[in-house]
Structures are given as structure tokens and as C-alpha cells.
Design an enzyme around this catalytic site. Structure first.
Site, PDB file in Angstrom:
ATOM      1  N   ARG A  53     -11.602 -71.503  20.440  1.00  0.00           N
ATOM      2  CA  ARG A  53     -10.815 -72.369  20.480  1.00  0.00           C
ATOM      3  C   ARG A  53      -9.801 -72.324  21.643  1.00  0.00           C
ATOM      4  O   ARG A  53      -8.839 -71.985  20.929  1.00  0.00           O
ATOM      5  CB  ARG A  53     -10.544 -73.334  19.203  1.00  0.00           C
ATOM      6  CG  ARG A  53     -10.846 -74.560  19.749  1.00  0.00           C
ATOM      7  CD  ARG A  53     -11.562 -75.738  20.117  1.00  0.00           C
ATOM      8  NE  ARG A  53     -11.208 -76.993  19.742  1.00  0.00           N
ATOM      9  CZ  ARG A  53     -10.928 -77.797  21.755  1.00  0.00           C
ATOM     10  NH1 ARG A  53     -10.207 -77.374  22.359  1.00  0.00           N
ATOM     11  NH2 ARG A  53     -11.102 -79.061  21.008  1.00  0.00           N
ATOM     12  N   GLY A  54      -9.693 -72.298  23.340  1.00  0.00           N
ATOM     13  CA  GLY A  54      -8.191 -72.869  23.508  1.00  0.00           C
ATOM     14  C   GLY A  54      -7.200 -73.352  23.044  1.00  0.00           C
ATOM     15  O   GLY A  54      -5.829 -72.672  22.895  1.00  0.00           O
ATOM     16  N   GLY A  64     -17.534 -83.240  24.143  1.00  0.00           N
ATOM     17  CA  GLY A  64     -18.377 -83.403  24.586  1.00  0.00           C
ATOM     18  C   GLY A  64     -19.853 -83.391  25.788  1.00  0.00           C
ATOM     19  O   GLY A  64     -20.591 -84.030  25.988  1.00  0.00           O
ATOM     20  N   GLU A  66     -21.726 -72.770  22.382  1.00  0.00           N
ATOM     21  CA  GLU A  66     -21.809 -71.136  22.621  1.00  0.00           C
ATOM     22  C   GLU A  66     -21.842 -70.417  21.389  1.00  0.00           C
ATOM     23  O   GLU A  66     -23.232 -69.560  21.537  1.00  0.00           O
ATOM     24  CB  GLU A  66     -20.371 -70.568  22.795  1.00  0.00           C
ATOM     25  CG  GLU A  66     -19.982 -71.114  24.269  1.00  0.00           C
ATOM     26  CD  GLU A  66     -17.923 -71.122  24.390  1.00  0.00           C
ATOM     27  OE1 GLU A  66     -17.645 -70.987  25.612  1.00  0.00           O
ATOM     28  OE2 GLU A  66     -17.394 -70.231  23.620  1.00  0.00           O
TER      29      GLU A  66
END
Length: 552
Positions: A43-44, A76, A110
Site C-alpha cells: 500500500r503506497g 475502486g 493483487e
């Protein structure tokens, strides 16, 4: 013969059509059709500028081809096609499970695909619980519970029945994926130094993937036979003992390059492997040099973290115990003393089927090491690397000097002189070619005379290592006498004269031959490679640069 030069390292590139393409660096990973070694899922918002960035840099430094996407996607949106392709083209995935990981539908998609690949294609999955509890992931509690609740709200707010059904199906997949990843054996960063933690992760993935050493693919000229021979030796499983291959030759002849090239090609075929490079230099004058190499070897061949010790014999015992119970592929590069060989090989023997490659400038060492004095001796094979032929030498020099296989017009005569001077020595040809690139003919003409007088050239420095390893002053004086006066002279005549000078030739000549500083010709004459002879004469000049009458 192996050329000691290297071609530019390949770097993979993404097929992304977006403004920023994913980052992929490291060696060219084409094993079994895979493009990448590792896919990084993260999660960036949480870790892009901190932990994940540090991990990515560490993976690249370890020569692990890593896919890192440069973009952040809005929650989304569907997973990008190129990310799906990258996951399927990777041998492993590292999943950084951070606080807001589950808030991204992209990350969850992912995760689902990564876990599917784990089942269908033996994809390696390594979860990292970055300041989150695996229990919270498994039971969707805390921030994971909040994120899943928001996704559920989004689903329930969807008025389109078809889209709501798709949301429900995804929710089910995400829930299961979070449970499954939390049940895997993961790594927890809590309470640890991140740098140390990252080092362990890289070491783990390095071992599991058997990534080749960080080096570009070498350009090979005239070495096909030796590569095929060593490859055949590696693949021959008929022996019920361990096999040891000794690669012999003078300094700069290509021993290390051959060993490294073959190791890079085949190390992944072995469950356990280790490459210990440049042993002589790392041990020379360094108090803990041998201990550091033993620690590296133990770490490579042991699955568990061993307690660090500060005694060579204790480490040797650990190595002996490890290699006795598992097949290993081991390369020991540039062994120069018996102490190094005994400390890294031990005396108790290797598991049947193990393969050990040793490179050395001293042919006598392996005959006297403790392993070959044991009751269960390994099978030994020797490969002697010799000089390049004239055609290969010309090609190598041209590749470095002209960036092609043939000389430019007008350089043919001076090229012949330089090739003749190098006498097929790969390192000399490489160093000369690089130094003469884009130089005119007159510069080439003056090059040989300068080289003959140069005392600290890269060529001389490599060759001098064999001289420095001679066991006595007698042998060193013998070498200098032969280099100055006795090359081409009958051995018996030379020994008679040298004996009158109070120089012991019986063991001395044998020691010079063992270190490839001297050869005996067909007519019993003493021979030296031109570069070795020049190195010996340089040693004499260094004794008194300005007053020749004070030289020995």
C-alpha cells in the site's frame, strides 16, 4: 578462453502504457520463462517512501529482479492488466501487509491473484506483517475490519444489481485471501531494526530463488570447450562420492570468470549453493577475514540462523556438519593457502552428489589439504586454463579497442605486435584494449615500451600475487634470477650455475611450476610467459629505481 570483460547488464522494462512505467532492475531473470524474481505488493500510502523503498533497494542490490509499480491507483479501480501479467511472470511475491493495505481494492485484487499463483504455479509467497497483527488480518479486525466494512458499505450502496453481485463475489475472494495469507508463515517487523529485518528478508529470498551473483554476463571467446566440460561435470550424477573440480592457471587467465559464469548458469539447479569470491584478497592481512568467509558459507548452506562464533575451528566444525547431511554446490574462488582450504572444506567429507569448484594459482594445495587425507576422499578433476590462441587474442583485443572483431585500417601491424606481446593473456588483452580505445597508431606504438617499465599496472599487480605467495625468499630470488638470465636456458645448466650462487633449485623450481610462474620446455629449457618475465624484471627495477648498480 574466458574474457574478463563484461557486457552491459540488462534491465527489464514494463509494458505499461501509463505515464509512469513500473520499475524493474537486477539481472535478466528468464529462468523457466519468468521475467521477474519478485513482485512487490504494498500500500503506497503506508510504505512507498519508507519500508518498501528500502526493501526494494536492498533487493536490487542483491541482484534480485524486482517489479515495483510506480503508480498509485484510486480505490475502486480494477487491477491494471500489466500488473496481472507481472504477477504471473514473477517467481515470488513479497506482500507488505501494512495498516491500510486492505483499504485498497487494488491491493486486495493483487493478493487474490498472488495466492492463486501460489496454488497453480508454485509461486513463492512471503508475507510481511508491517506493524500489524496477523490475527487482525485473519479475523479482519482493527484497520482491516474497518477497511472491509467500508468495502461492504460500498457494495450495499451500489444500485446496479450486476455490479453489486460482482462486489459480493470480490468481497468473498478478499475475505478468503486475507485468511489464507495470515495463515502463511510470515515475517513480523515489530520490535526490530528495519535494516536488519530487510537484510534477513533479502537473504531468505536469495536462498529460495537461487539468484545468480550480481555480475553482468561475461563475453566468452575461445572458452566453449571448458564451459561444456564443466557443465557436463556438474550434471554427471554417476559418482557416489562428492566431486571436486580444480580450475588451475596463472593469474588473470580466466579462472574466476569461468567459475562465476558456470555458477550463475547452474546454481539454481541445486537446493543449496554458495559462491565464496576472492578468498585470497579477503584473507590477506585481515584479522577476521577467514572467519567472515566461514560465516558467509555457513549462512549460505544452513537453513537456520546459526549463532556467530569467533573461532575458525568451531566454524569449520559447523561447516563439516552441514555439508555431511546435504548436497551442496560450492565455489571457492582464489584459494592461496592450506589454512583457507582446510577451514572452508574441513576433513570429514561431503554428502554424495555434492559439487565443489576450487580456483587457485597453486596446483600443490589440493594435494595436501586435510580433506584429501581423509578415509573417504572426494573424486577430483583438474582443468588447466592456458593462453588464448592468436586468432582469439586478436578478436579480444579488437573487441575492447575497436568495439568490433577486426582492426581498423592502418592498425594491422601494431596490433600484431601487441598481440604477440600479450601471448594470449586475457587480462592483458582486456586492459590494453580498453586503454588503447580511440587512440592513434603512434600511441599504440609507444604502448609496449611503457608497459615493460610499468611497475604498478593492473596486469603486473595480478601476476605479482603468485610471486608474493612463494613460501621463501630463496624461491623469490630464484624467480628473479631466472626472469633476468635463464629463460630459454637448459634446466640442468641453469641449476648448476644457480647452485653455485647458493640458491636452492630442487624445491624452488617445483614451487615456481606449481604457481604457474615457470614451465619446462620440450628440450628441458626453462620457459616463462613474457608478461611474467617482465613482471620479474620490474621487481628488480623497483629495488632501486634511480641507481641500477644497487639492484640485486
Amino acid at each position: 578462453m574466458v574474457v574478463l570483460s563484461e557486457l552491459p547488464e540488462e534491465s527489464s522494462s514494463s509494458s505499461s502504457t501509463h505515464a509512469h512505467s513500473p520499475s524493474t532492475h537486477g539481472h535478466s531473470s528468464s529462468i523457466d520463462g519468468y521475467r521477474y524474481d519478485v513482485f512487490l505488493s504494498f500500500r503506497g500510502l503506508d510504505t512507498r517512501l519508507s519500508f518498501t523503498n528500502y526493501l526494494y533497494e536492498a533487493l536490487i542490490e542483491a541482484n534480485i529482479t524486482t517489479f515495483l509499480d510506480d503508480e498509485e491507483i484510486d480505490t475502486g479501480e480494477d487491477l491494471k492488466p500489466e500488473l496481472e501479467s507481472a504477477i504471473k511472470a514473477s517467481r515470488a511475491s513479497i506482500i507488505v501487509m501494512s495498516k491500510n493495505y486492505a483499504s485498497s481494492t487494488w491491493c486486495l485484487d493483487e493478493l487474490v491473484l498472488i495466492l492463486e499463483q501460489r496454488i497453480t504455479s508454485n509461486h513463492i509467497v512471503i508475507p510481511i506483517f508491517y506493524h500489524v497483527e496477523p490475527t487482525h488480518v485473519r479475523k479482519q479486525q482493527s484497520s482491516f475490519g474497518d477497511a472491509m466494512a467500508k468495502h461492504k458499505q460500498t457494495m450495499e450502496a451500489e444500485r446496479n444489481a450486476n455490479k453489486r453481485s460482482q462486489w459480493a463475489q470480490k468481497m468473498e475472494q478478499w475475505n478468503k485471501a486475507l485468511v489464507d495469507v495470515a495463515n502463511l508463515k510470515g515475517n513480523d517487523v515489530n520490535g526490530r531494526f528495519e535494516t536488519e529485518f530487510i537484510g534477513e528478508i533479502v537473504k531468505d529470498i536469495y536462498r529460495r530463488l537461487k539468484v545468480p551473483l550480481r555480475s553482468a554476463q561475461p563475453l566468452l571467446i575461445g572458452m566453449d570447450y571448458h564451459i561444456d566440460f564443466v557443465t557436463s561435470w556438474l550434471k554427471n550424477g554417476s559418482s557416489h562420492r562428492a566431486d571436486i573440480l580444480i580450475i588451475l592457471g596463472m593469474g588473470g587467465i580466466g579462472k574466476t570468470t569461468l567459475a562465476k559464469y558456470v555458477y550463475g548458469l547452474h546454481c539454481r539447479e541445486f537446493h543449496t549453493s554458495s559462491y565464496i569470491e576472492d578468498i585470497s584478497r579477503k584473507c590477506d592481512g585481515k584479522f577476521n577475514g577467514l572467519l567472515d568467509l566461514q560465516e558467509q558459507l555457513c549462512g549460505d548452506i544452513s537453513k537456520i540462523s546459526l549463532t556467530k562464533v569467533h573461532d575458525v575451528l568451531a566454524y569449520t566444525s559447523k561447516i563439516e556438519n552441514a555439508v555431511a547431511h546435504k548436497q551442496v554446490f560450492l565455489v571457492l574462488d582464489d584459494i592461496s593457502t592450506l589454512d583457507q582450504l582446510d577451514a572452508l572444506l574441513g576433513s570429514k567429507g561431503f554428502h554424495p552428489g555434492s559439487k565443489i569448484i576450487i580456483t587457485t594459482k597453486d596446483a600443490w594445495l589440493t594435494e595436501s589439504c586435510a580433506l584429501f587425507k581423509s578415509n573417504i576422499k572426494p573424486k577430483k578433476t583438474e582443468v588447466l586454463l592456458q593462453s588464448l590462441h592468436e586468432t582469439e587474442s586478436r578478436q579480444l583485443l579488437c573487441v575492447h579497442a575497436f568495439m568490433c572483431n577486426y582492426p581498423k585500417t592502418g592498425y594491422e601491424e601494431v596490433l600484431y605486435k601487441l598481440v604477440n606481446y600479450c601471448q594470449g593473456h586475457p587480462l592483458a588483452l582486456e586492459v590494453l584494449g580498453k586503454s588503447l580505445h580511440n587512440r592513434d597508431v603512434a600511441y599504440w606504438e609507444g604502448c609496449i615500451e611503457v608497459l615493460k617499465k610499468e611497475t604498478s599496472s593492473p596486469i603486473n599487480n595480478v601476476l605479482r600475487m603468485s610471486f608474493d605467495s612463494l613460501p621463501s625468499n630463496n624461491d623469490k630470488e630464484l624467480f628473479k634470477h631466472i626472469a633476468c638470465y635463464f629463460v630459454g636456458i637448459d634446466r640442468d645448466v641453469s641449476e648448476t650455475i644457480l647452485k653455485a650462487c647458493d640458491i636452492n633449485t630442487k624445491s624452488g623450481i617445483t614451487n615456481l611450476i606449481d604457481r604457474f610462474l615457470l614451465t619446462i620446455g620440450w628440450n628441458n629449457e626453462l620457459n616463462m610467459h613474457q608478461l611474467i618475465q617482465d613482471m620479474g624484471r620490474c621487481l628488480i627495477r623497483q629495488e632501486s629505481l634511480d641507481k641500477p648498480w644497487k639492484r640485486s
